[in-house]
Design an enzyme around this catalytic site. Structure first.
Site, PDB file in Angstrom:
ATOM      1  CE1 TYR A   1      -3.670   2.466   0.315  1.00  0.00           C
ATOM      2  CE2 TYR A   1      -2.685   3.184   2.375  1.00  0.00           C
ATOM      3  CZ  TYR A   1      -3.614   3.364   1.367  1.00  0.00           C
ATOM      4  OH  TYR A   1      -4.479   4.428   1.404  1.00  0.00           O
TER       5      TYR A   1
ATOM      6  CG  ASP B   1       5.302   3.610   1.431  1.00  0.00           C
ATOM      7  OD1 ASP B   1       5.495   4.095   2.559  1.00  0.00           O
ATOM      8  OD2 ASP B   1       4.188   3.591   0.875  1.00  0.00           O
TER       9      ASP B   1
ATOM     10  CE  LYS C   1      -0.084   4.766   8.510  1.00  0.00           C
ATOM     11  NZ  LYS C   1       0.019   4.038   7.272  1.00  0.00           N
TER      12      LYS C   1
END
Ligand SMILES: *Cc1c(COP(=O)(O)O)cnc(C)c1O
Length: 429
Positions: A144, A239, A267
């Protein structure tokens, strides 16, 4: 457990917000039941609007590595807010956060701050395409990278949870240059590089995938990706939105000793605020406007409140924090494994340093299909039994366990005891 107020709020929410939530997986669709509306967080715990307390093993899906409302992070954000919420002009806080990121992450010499992981991933792709003059992307099935068009294809967790492959609204054209490959499959990567190597702008991955439950790279696989990127002239993009500042201060690239060209962060880096980043070597990052032609911008990018919180959080991430996270994650994972085995269940607890995941399957997964084929009904039963026992796990079998510094020994013991009862509930189905 009384959930009257959460249920009433969910009804109101569904009338005015699609599905009642502002990010799909929060709706509990794959596990059923009423999503808890949260009133506040205290250290390692969440308190919902009905007054129920939960030990939090989600921590806002990763950002809250120090737990909720950590004093230094809160104070930094409040102090920044008192000076004004946004200026649309540079501030010293941005420089401090950028310096902290450059200091921590091995491959980053320059970094640009944005507002979400989605935006950072999308911008990293534009940079890779702009810098190489090439169009194609190699993406792994189940990884993702946010919900931008080119990357929302076989994208793991949120999308997989809903059982839709990509999304209506993403045109065939938008994903025509995205080539999908199974994770940990060297032959498939090699074949794409053989066939499309000259057109490949980037090889993109979560170096330790954590959006298709947890499926660590096989030994040497990240180094293999580095070689294949070099062979084709494509950029290697890691990522590290989840793995950055969680697996180690310098993320998966530090832990595994493999250096990407572009790193995407989110995050943890934002300290619980909407802040993300992407960075790499200076010569590459200088392709971005205003120094270069690759355009990227944002009204609230580098927001002073968010950068203050992010910098305060990063300043607290010492080696001791990672030791604690590893001990706590190992204790939870071992406790889960023992509980599931004692109940005679066919389940795997995967752990990679400070990340862990529970998969109801016969073997540890090595790729997305293994997780998709797992028993997600068993996970739903496990999830609800844990929730009833006051432990808040992610409401989907495609997600992982996120521990925090605020998860102390007493909390771990409670989690492990609850897992014993939850495993028995799964076995009794
Ligand atoms: C969460 C996540 C994103 C997207 O970040 P948002 O801030 O939710 O847009 C991208 N990549 C990975 C690996 C993530 O886990």
């Amino acid at each position: 457990m009384d959930t009257t107020r959460s249920a009433a709020l969910f009804d109101r929410a569904r009338a005015v917000i699609p599905g009642g939530v502002n990010s799909p997986v929060r709706a509990f669709s794959s596990v059923g039941g009423t999503p808890r509306f949260i009133a506040r967080g205290e250290g390692g715990e969440l308190i919902d609007v009905d007054g129920n307390r939960y030990i939090d093993l989600v921590n806002s899906w990763g950002p809250l590595v120090l737990g909720h409302a950590r004093r230094e992070v809160r104070d930094a954000a409040v102090a920044a807010l008192e000076r004004g919420s946004s200026f649309g002009a540079p501030t010293s806080g941005e420089v401090e956060l950028a310096e902290a990121i450059v200091d921590a992450v091995p491959s980053i010499e320059k970094v640009r701050l944005v507002n979400s992981g989605t935006e950072a991933g999308m911008s990293a792709v534009r940079l890779a395409r702009g810098a190489t003059g090439r169009a194609k992307l190699l993406k792994f099935v189940g990884h993702y990278h946010g919900h931008s068009d080119a990357l929302l294809v076989a994208a793991g967790s949120g999308v997989a949870t809903l059982g839709i492959p990509g999304s209506p609204g993403v045109t065939a054209g938008a994903v025509a240059d995205t080539i999908l490959v199974p994770w940990n499959d060297r032959a498939a990567v090699s074949a794409v590089v053989d066939e499309h190597g000259d057109d490949l702008a980037a090889i993109l991955c979560e170096p330790v995938p954590a959006n298709m439950n947890l499926v660590p790279p096989e030994e040497g696989f990240l180094a293999f990706l580095r070689e294949q990127a070099d062979r084709s002239g494509a950029l290697l993009v890691f990522d590290e939105v989840i793995s950055g500042f969680r697996l180690a201060r310098g993320g998966a690239q530090e832990l595994h000793g493999v250096t990407p060209d572009v790193t995407v962060l989110g995050k943890i880096v934002g300290g619980g605020f909407p802040l993300a980043a992407f960075g790499g070597p200076a010569a590459l990052m200088d392709h971005l406007a205003p120094d270069g032609p690759v355009y990227q911008a944002g009204t609230l990018s580098g927001n002073p409140v968010a950068v203050a919180a992010g910098a305060a959080q990063l300043a607290l991430l010492t080696d001791d924090v990672y030791d604690h996270l590893e001990v706590a994650t190992r204790a939870v994972a071992d406790g889960f494994a023992q509980a599931l085995a004692s109940a005679g269940l066919r389940a795997q607890v995967v752990r990679h340093r400070t990340l862990a995941g529970v998969v109801f399957a016969d073997r540890a997964p090595t790729r997305y299909e293994d997780v998709a084929a797992a028993d997600h009904d068993a996970y739903a039963t496990f999830f609800h039994a844990m929730l009833e026992a006051g432990v808040y796990l992610a409401p989907s079998g495609y997600e992982v366990v996120f521990t925090s510094l605020a998860l102390d020994e007493g909390a771990v013991a409670t989690v492990v005891e609850a897992a014993g009862r939850a495993a028995a509930a799964v076995a009794a189905r």
